[in-house]
Design an enzyme around this catalytic site. Structure first.
Site, mmCIF file in Angstrom:
data_model
loop_
_atom_site.group_PDB
_atom_site.id
_atom_site.type_symbol
_atom_site.label_atom_id
_atom_site.label_comp_id
_atom_site.label_asym_id
_atom_site.label_seq_id
_atom_site.Cartn_x
_atom_site.Cartn_y
_atom_site.Cartn_z
ATOM 1 N N CYS A 2 0.852 -1.174 0.000
ATOM 2 C CA CYS A 2 0.000 0.000 0.000
ATOM 3 C C CYS A 2 0.892 1.230 0.000
ATOM 4 O O CYS A 2 2.107 1.141 0.030
ATOM 5 C CB CYS A 2 -0.889 0.008 1.234
ATOM 6 S SG CYS A 2 -1.725 -1.554 1.557
ATOM 7 N N LYS A 605 3.638 -3.534 -6.726
ATOM 8 C CA LYS A 605 5.041 -3.389 -7.110
ATOM 9 C C LYS A 605 5.975 -3.909 -6.033
ATOM 10 O O LYS A 605 6.882 -4.678 -6.308
ATOM 11 C CB LYS A 605 5.343 -1.919 -7.416
ATOM 12 C CG LYS A 605 6.792 -1.662 -7.842
ATOM 13 C CD LYS A 605 7.138 -2.388 -9.128
ATOM 14 C CE LYS A 605 8.549 -2.097 -9.591
ATOM 15 N NZ LYS A 605 8.925 -2.928 -10.749
#
EC number: 2.6.1.16
Length: 610
Positions: A2, A605
């Protein structure tokens, strides 16, 4: 996984917070939120399911003002993607955002419900908010309440807490999830990634494991896990301010694919001369450590694991040193045997991969002679916790599907292998010169490989309407095939598998038919003739063959086999070279499929939770 942004300033911070979230969109998320309080205790919280742009529009419409605030992009773990599960979460006057996973959240939830707290969400984060609110009732300060709360949490967290009654103060706690503080003049900031703050500051302080920090406009106080006040160094960042700009490219992934020649030049700069590798450039005490290495243990995840698998061939064939490669999440849960004089190497683009970090911490307790990381982010947890770091200098990588980080990892590992072999007199001067010359030639060769973009784009429709694809390679090109299959899966959502070509007879041949594209990586090397036999096995069963072949390999195209003829390059660097057409193929297939190339569904990512 996050994104967190926070600010304490004299100016209104809502725009800074939202811009910070925009810069963190590449990490992956499903909802976003912001909370701001002003000096008169006026408080606003806005949450939205979907993109940051929707949040930004809502913030603008609401005319949010205030000098202290926190913001968050959520990637669902506990609780479905929804507005009610989006951060920030609230308990009384406490507002909080959190990255990570609280493993004992169920028992804490039960305890808090017994105390009368009512939960609005399904998240583990709301547990932290209620705990802080409870502890604040008997504490002298928000700082003390957060410190008490931290002792009750099991798992990973990076959390930022705001009390609307104290509108010029934030408290942040870190355990297993990265937090960086951005130091300004009369204002301070924080984020889960420095990229979020590069438009407001270049001076950063990295919190260590167990740290709790209190941040005001003029002061940053940091306390370690024992509660003792400590100093953390402030470093100046030279990261690219415009890393979040796609420029002329359609996607960040496309941009990063085409940045690889420059990234490789940067990674090699100062580390190789005309004919040798500069061992000292690899890291502090590298010469002393490499002289003693008898075994290498590589730990990594995802694309980095594929880089490690490729490097294993180099360690053993070039440097004559045995090498094992393991997935970090598997390594840490088995009873492994540490070999004498074994060097531990972790690979990670972000330096914050949770399983890799946990494996490093475990391994350091098990007698490895040293811990090295090959990493792309200076100041990251892996860099700080390893004995020495070999930075890849790829520049910020935004696309979830790793490209330039992979090829620069391979280049760095090849330089490391060469230095190791040289230090132990297992690589001759002539061989070292051959390797270095191949590395020097590589950026221009990558530019040449990128010129095949249009030819590869023309192949993409053959894959876009298929449900499966098989990739084949032999030797060090097997991991390249694995990486190619991962790329296709990640961004086109097509099921893809990779096999060592010699394994065809042991199962995969059963899958071959006219609906199964088979991609073959075919350089000219000692295994070429065996690979040709494998290709014939596929052809005989009606498979659709796409062979990326060295110009000297002698393949001939026909109606069942398309040949993409690649210029001859050194056998040593060929695995890096052949990665490029695989990346381009995946990209163009994804374009036809209409997927979100930079932010594929369900992926993030930086995987900062286990």
């Amino acid at each position: 996984m996050c994104g967190i942004v926070g600010a304490v300033a004299q100016r209104d911070v809502a725009e800074i917070l939202v811009e910070g979230l925009r810069r963190l969109e590449y990490r992956g998320y499903d909802s976003a939120g912001v909370a701001v309080v002003d000096a008169e205790h006026n408080y606003t919280r806005i949450r939205r399911l979907g993109k940051v742009k929707e949040l930004a529009d809502a913030v603008e419409t609401a005319h949010v003002v205030g000098g202290t605030g926190i913001a968050h992009t959520r990637w669902a773990t506990h609780g479905e993607p929804s507005e009610v599960n989006a951060h920030p979460h609230v308990s009384g006057d406490i507002t909080l955002v959190h990255n990570g996973i609280i493993e004992n959240h169920e028992s804490l939830r039960t305890l808090l419900q017994e105390r009368g707290y009512i939960f609005e969400s399904q998240t583990d984060t709301e547990v932290i908010a209620h705990l802080v609110e409870w502890e604040l009732r008997s504490s002298g300060s928000l700082l003390e309440a957060v410190q008490k709360t931290a002792t009750q949490l099991e798992g990973a967290y990076g959390t930022v807490v705001m009390d609307r009654r104290e509108p010029e103060r934030l408290v942040v706690a870190r355990s297993g999830s990265p937090i960086v503080i951005g130091c300004g003049v009369g204002e301070n900031f924080l984020a889960s990634d420095q990229l979020a703050l590069l438009n407001v500051t270049r001076r950063f302080m990295y919190l260590e494991e167990g740290d709790v920090a209190e941040i005001t406009r003029r002061e940053i106080r940091v306390f370690d896990a024992r509660g003792e006040q400590v100093e953390r160094a402030i470093t100046e960042s030279n990261a690219e301010h415009d890393a979040g700009d796609k420029g002329q490219y359609r996607h960040f992934m496309q941009k990063e694919v085409f940045e690889q020649p420059k990234a490789l030049i940067n990674t090699m700069e100062g580390r190789i001369t005309n004919d040798s590798v500069v061992t000292e450039s690899i890291g502090v005490n590298a010469v002393e450590i490499l002289n003693k290495v008898e075994h290498v243990q590589i730990i990594a995840c995802g694309t980095s694991y594929n880089a490690g698998m490729t490097a294993r061939y180099w360690f053993e064939s070039l440097a004559g040193v045995s090498c094992d490669v393991e997935i970090a999440s598997e390594f840490r849960y088995r009873k492994f045997v540490t070999r004498p004089n074994s060097l531990l190497i972790t690979l990670s683009q972000s330096g914050e991969t949770a399983d890799t970090l946990a494996a490093l911490r475990l391994a350091k307790e098990r007698g490895y002679m040293g811990a090295m990381t090959v990493c792309n982010v200076a100041g990251s947890s892996l860099v700080r916790e390893s004995d020495f770091a070999f930075m890849t200098r790829a520049g910020t990588e935004i696309g979830v599907a790793s490209t330039k980080a992979f090829t620069t990892q391979l280049a760095a590992l090849l330089m490391l292998v060469t230095a190791l072999g040289k230090q132990q007199n297992r690589i001759s001067k002539e061989k070292e010169k051959e390797i270095v010359e191949a590395l020097h030639a590589l950026p221009a060769q990558i530019e040449q490989a990128l010129s095949f973009d249009k030819e590869i784009e023309a192949l993409a429709p053959d894959f876009a309407d298929k449900h499966h694809t098989l990739f084949l390679g032999r030797g060090e090109f097997y991991p390249i095939a694995v990486e190619a299959s991962l790329k296709l899966k990640e961004i086109s959502y097509i099921h893809a598998e990779a096999y060592a070509a010699g394994e065809l007879k042991h199962g995969p041949l059963a899958l071959i038919d006219a609906e199964m594209p088979v991609v073959v990586v075919a350089p000219t090397n000692d295994l070429l003739e065996k690979l040709k036999s494998n290709v014939e096995e596929v052809r005989a069963r009606g498979g659709l063959l796409y062979v990326f072949a060295d110009e000297q390999a002698g393949f001939e195209a026909d109606e069942s086999m398309k040949i993409i003829t690649m210029p001859h390059v050194s056998d040593i660097t060929a695995p890096i070279y052949y990665t490029i057409p695989m990346q381009l193929l995946s990209y163009h297939v994804a374009l036809i499929k209409g997927t979100d190339v930079d932010q594929p569904r369900n992926l993030a990512k930086a995987v900062t939770v286990e």
